[in-house]
Write an enzyme that holds these catalytic residues in place. Sequence first.
Site, mmCIF file in Angstrom:
data_model
loop_
_atom_site.group_PDB
_atom_site.id
_atom_site.type_symbol
_atom_site.label_atom_id
_atom_site.label_comp_id
_atom_site.label_asym_id
_atom_site.label_seq_id
_atom_site.Cartn_x
_atom_site.Cartn_y
_atom_site.Cartn_z
ATOM 1 N N LYS A 159 0.707 -1.099 0.021
ATOM 2 C CA LYS A 159 -0.118 0.037 0.031
ATOM 3 C C LYS A 159 0.716 1.459 0.044
ATOM 4 O O LYS A 159 0.317 2.463 -0.265
ATOM 5 C CB LYS A 159 -1.002 0.087 1.188
ATOM 6 C CG LYS A 159 -2.063 -0.937 1.096
ATOM 7 C CD LYS A 159 -3.143 -1.156 1.902
ATOM 8 C CE LYS A 159 -4.392 -2.127 1.606
ATOM 9 N NZ LYS A 159 -5.329 -2.045 2.352
ATOM 10 N N TYR A 203 5.118 6.831 12.502
ATOM 11 C CA TYR A 203 5.073 7.628 11.138
ATOM 12 C C TYR A 203 4.555 9.044 11.053
ATOM 13 O O TYR A 203 4.270 9.612 10.223
ATOM 14 C CB TYR A 203 4.590 6.896 9.922
ATOM 15 C CG TYR A 203 5.171 5.336 9.840
ATOM 16 C CD1 TYR A 203 6.586 5.259 9.805
ATOM 17 C CD2 TYR A 203 4.409 4.278 9.443
ATOM 18 C CE1 TYR A 203 7.057 3.917 9.701
ATOM 19 C CE2 TYR A 203 4.734 2.874 9.220
ATOM 20 C CZ TYR A 203 6.256 2.761 9.303
ATOM 21 O OH TYR A 203 6.944 1.572 9.156
ATOM 22 N N SER A 224 -7.836 0.043 8.482
ATOM 23 C CA SER A 224 -7.722 -0.844 9.674
ATOM 24 C C SER A 224 -6.231 -1.186 9.860
ATOM 25 O O SER A 224 -5.853 -1.761 11.033
ATOM 26 C CB SER A 224 -8.386 -2.106 9.405
ATOM 27 O OG SER A 224 -7.799 -2.703 8.403
#
Length: 311
Positions: A50, A112, A75
């Site tokens: 992704k 992140y 999710s």
Amino acid sequence: MDKVSLQKVHNLIKPYIHRTPVLTSQLLNAICEAEVFFKCENFQKMGAFKMRGAVHAILSLSEEQKSKGVVTHSSGNFAQALSLAAKGLGVKAYIVMPENAPQVKKDAVKTYEGIIIECDSNIYAREIEADRIQKEKGATFIHPSNDDAVIYGQGTAAIELLEDYNNLDYIYTPVGGGGLLAGTILAANHFSNTCKVIAGEPVEVDDAYRSLISGRIEENETSNTIADGLRTYLGDRNFPIIKAHVEEIIRVEENEIVEAMKLIWERMKIVVEPSSAVAFAAVLKDKERIKNKKVGVIISGGNVDVSNLPF
């Protein structure tokens, strides 16, 4: 989207992603009675394919849009991907996550620098929260799978696989939201003359399988699968691509997912999450079709909670 445009997408995101390895196993080849090539997106930045779509989606925004940030609901893996991609490009990322998302994925989003907003664990609660942040912050919504820029980005994994092995008969992917499957189909259609695309899907959340039968986007009554990354459904951007071109969607039982995951861990010595194992479970269930063929499998990710393994 033509071949030249897809190649441009790949060239654009190359500086921000890893070109992941393709691994093989003689033992798994023997079990499958086929040559199986695993495109290991578990080695991608943030541990899943992704990252590709997230980077491309942000790079596709205007400077004004970037200045106001991006928002998504996820999710786990797209939450991490958008957070990391945004951090690298100097963009703020708001991440709506269901409260039951794996803690390992929430922790990664925080690492992140994604800003987490928790919500109830259903798709409608996610959408309501994401919509609220769009209005309050002016952030651009980026859907994890039903967004053209995301779909084209996800397809670059299959482009690389076909560059390395241009004579594949089939590529198997998992299907949840449909972004990876649609992107893989586009790549196969433009970068191979013969390769067909097949998806694996858990029986417990078989909305894509049912959508192909009914001809419209179906939803799920439950989310009762170990493959937490696949507890969502198709969208109006990816469904037409899937409906027109996917060869088949193969449903797999929970025990088949666990067995496929276990085989990869034990025999290939790599960490894969249950959603990744769904594609290989479909391969194992489809041995008659693939006998003596060359088969690609997209290992979609490796973000698994190692304190909560199913075996």
